[in-house]
Design an enzyme around this catalytic site. Sequence first.
Site, PDB file in Angstrom:
ATOM      1  N   ASP A  23       0.694  -1.046   0.025  1.00 33.80           N
ATOM      2  CA  ASP A  23      -0.185  -0.081  -0.068  1.00 33.80           C
ATOM      3  C   ASP A  23       0.786   1.184   0.085  1.00 33.80           C
ATOM      4  O   ASP A  23       1.957   1.460  -0.401  1.00 33.80           O
ATOM      5  CB  ASP A  23      -0.865  -0.129   1.317  1.00 33.80           C
ATOM      6  CG  ASP A  23      -2.344   0.525   0.978  1.00 33.80           C
ATOM      7  OD1 ASP A  23      -2.376   1.725   0.433  1.00 33.80           O
ATOM      8  OD2 ASP A  23      -3.258  -0.115   0.998  1.00 33.80           O
ATOM      9  N   HIS A  62      -3.890   5.983   3.225  1.00 33.52           N
ATOM     10  CA  HIS A  62      -4.786   4.744   2.759  1.00 33.52           C
ATOM     11  C   HIS A  62      -4.052   3.552   3.208  1.00 33.52           C
ATOM     12  O   HIS A  62      -4.539   2.554   3.958  1.00 33.52           O
ATOM     13  CB  HIS A  62      -4.556   4.615   1.052  1.00 33.52           C
ATOM     14  CG  HIS A  62      -5.288   3.728   0.289  1.00 33.52           C
ATOM     15  ND1 HIS A  62      -5.097   2.468   0.205  1.00 33.52           N
ATOM     16  CD2 HIS A  62      -6.605   3.806  -0.119  1.00 33.52           C
ATOM     17  CE1 HIS A  62      -5.809   1.659  -0.501  1.00 33.52           C
ATOM     18  NE2 HIS A  62      -6.805   2.747  -0.704  1.00 33.52           N
ATOM     19  N   SER A 121     -11.095  -0.992  -1.285  1.00 33.40           N
ATOM     20  CA  SER A 121      -9.738  -0.900  -0.573  1.00 33.40           C
ATOM     21  C   SER A 121      -9.982  -1.219   0.948  1.00 33.40           C
ATOM     22  O   SER A 121      -9.179  -1.721   1.464  1.00 33.40           O
ATOM     23  CB  SER A 121      -9.362   0.488  -0.746  1.00 33.40           C
ATOM     24  OG  SER A 121      -8.225   0.668  -2.074  1.00 33.40           O
TER      25      SER A 121
END
Length: 758
Positions: A157, A216, A538
């Site tokens: 990520d 994220h 996600s």
Amino acid sequence: MENKRCVMLQIIYLLGFSVMFYLSVAVAAETDEGKSSMQTYIVWVKRPVQNLFFTKSHEDLESWYQTFLPDTIANSNELTKPRMVHTYRNVATGFAAKLTPEEVKAMEQKEGFVSAHPERILPLHTTHSPNFLGLQQGLGVWKGANYGEGVIIGVLDTGIGPDHPSFSDEGVPPPPAKWKGKCDFNGTVCNNKLIGARNFQSGKTTGGPPVDDEGHGTHTSSTAAGNFVEGANAFGMANGTAAGMAPYAHLAMYKICSEDGCTEGDIVAALDTAVEDGVDVLSLSLGGPSFPFYEDGIAVGAFGAIQKGIFVSCSAGNYGPSYESLSNEAPWILTVGASTIDRSIRATALLGDHEEFDGESLFQPKDFDSTLLPLVYPGANGNPSSALCSPGSLENLEGKIVVCEGGRGRVAKGEEVKRAGGAAMILVNQAIDGYSVLADAHVLPATHVSYQAGLNIKAFINSTSTPTATILFKGTVIGDPLAPKVASFSSRGPSITSPGILKPDIIGPGVSILAAWPVPVDNGTEGKATFNMISGTSMSCPHLSGIAALLKSSHPDWSPAAIKSAIMTTAEVENLAGSAIVDQTLFPADIFALGAGHVNPSKANDPGLIYDIQPEDYIPYLCGLNYTDEQIQVITQQTVNCSQVGAVPEAQLNYPTFSIKTGSSETRTQYYTRTVTNVGPANSTYNLALVVPPKVGMSVNPLVLTFTEVNQKITYHVEFNAHDDAGKDGVPFAEGYLRWVSDKHSVTTRIVATFSTQ
């Protein structure tokens, strides 16, 4: 400034903004003495045969790869180093290198070369969910699996905020002895929770700390394996104890993404390193469009991982509700779609005629005066930009509540309303998104309402010369009986690359998910316990990664396919109200949205029967896709001869679902087998329950499965017969299921039959 940065990052990662990168290719801005512009290529080559002089060591592979580089640079260390970007040795045989098209063309003539393609840039797919999934402290799966203790989850990520309390190692034992990974953070930042941290950005292993500049990666990591954090909330909403799915599992972060996306070469390099480090589960909340598996870096790397017994979970993509919009279609990957949980952060639009329309917003200002204010719809002038509240499109809205059409950049629309003097915003869905609404961290009082509510609100504006409205902020509300619902953005099947495999595999929580964030999303948060609420597949992917870690902890001898089967055959297709799971239309979601259904961790931990697949079982399947021997070798890293192995239809793979396609008279009758393994009580009897898809005949033999031992295998046969009129009415597919039922277990194989509508 920090608050504004967080809001902007949220805009980037919510719901498919990354489509701008969907087909992009990374091109290096570099030339070589007048030659064509270079770009990074992924080059696949044959694995050399092991002999006395070649031992398959890293150094030997490096030497082998160097022989494929142009002679003009292969003998020059000064030039070779920057040209060779990555070399792979665990999950793939090949390398990433900066080359010109002419150099690639010349490379094609070298013995051992298989294929090369320009590196792609792939987009990211971006506290109550444990309770919603039935995970409770001291009980059930969490207790039985020791909260994932001893299992290592590798997350690929944007990096991680390592000092967040979600990554505390309180209660977490040291990592297992097999762990070989590194921590690129300085000092004692890594601990028994965050045991590894690497940075693969910019085409090389930088050695620099993989700090999360986007948020994220911190969010997905804590969703998969965040430790218990009391008092978690965002803007004071969704308050409670936050925890990941496997709160005592170990985490390893492999930073391969920035706000520009994730380069394919870095992805494969991180997968290669993670396998060598000793991870048990890999979680990738990213992906691109459909490609043949031998050209898909994630598919190739994931196959190398499952060959080592490592489970791979990937997001399905945020390009729904369109069909054939999936990422990560390979059958050895768990492909995860997104659904809601039963919690909303409610904000209600109250109109001057006393009608109310419930919506959502994470930002819930306590000092907002609920006095009715003038209500306007800028799109009434016919200007699409004004209707969308695009940047620079609005003026002179002082003190008004503004109706904006939904779409991408939801938070940015509120910024434009605020710039133009608006007091609040009502964000209304476009038709395609129906009733799917999200709780965003808006910059002004706002609510996000459904398409139907939007029609009613605009009709009210047209019905009076002085329309007014306000927003009532009602905070956290738990108990939506329609949960889980499939999110409108969640990508749908069927698979383009392999339509004989039903995708997505599963859905899990991916809407308005509260998880760790590296910086405050508001100016009032103190300390390091900062959280944010965002949406996307996600978010659903790491839920399943963490659940897979729990199953791995409970059943360390299970293969990746066995874990996947347990998740899929025990999935739910009913919501909390006991009716069919719906999508954004509030009508029952179809099988290409649901896959096998919604994950149920407790049932997955005790599935009764599993459909197992070994890595070599995929070879006849790949031959059946009409891949060449060399193309299959790219995926499997072993010599393949399809003429000897034989090819099988896609639906013959021992998958936990059936996807068949009928068309010509030759395909109206199809025969397949499935083999189930008993992982329940030794003496078990299963009876068949069958719901046959409309327009299809089915027979199953035998009708009863009787087991006398644990791990005993039984094969059953299935015949499908499509009716002559199947598809003639324009209905393109039909659904059903095959279920084996004992006194303790129910094992469901979902079925879809796709018809030719010619």
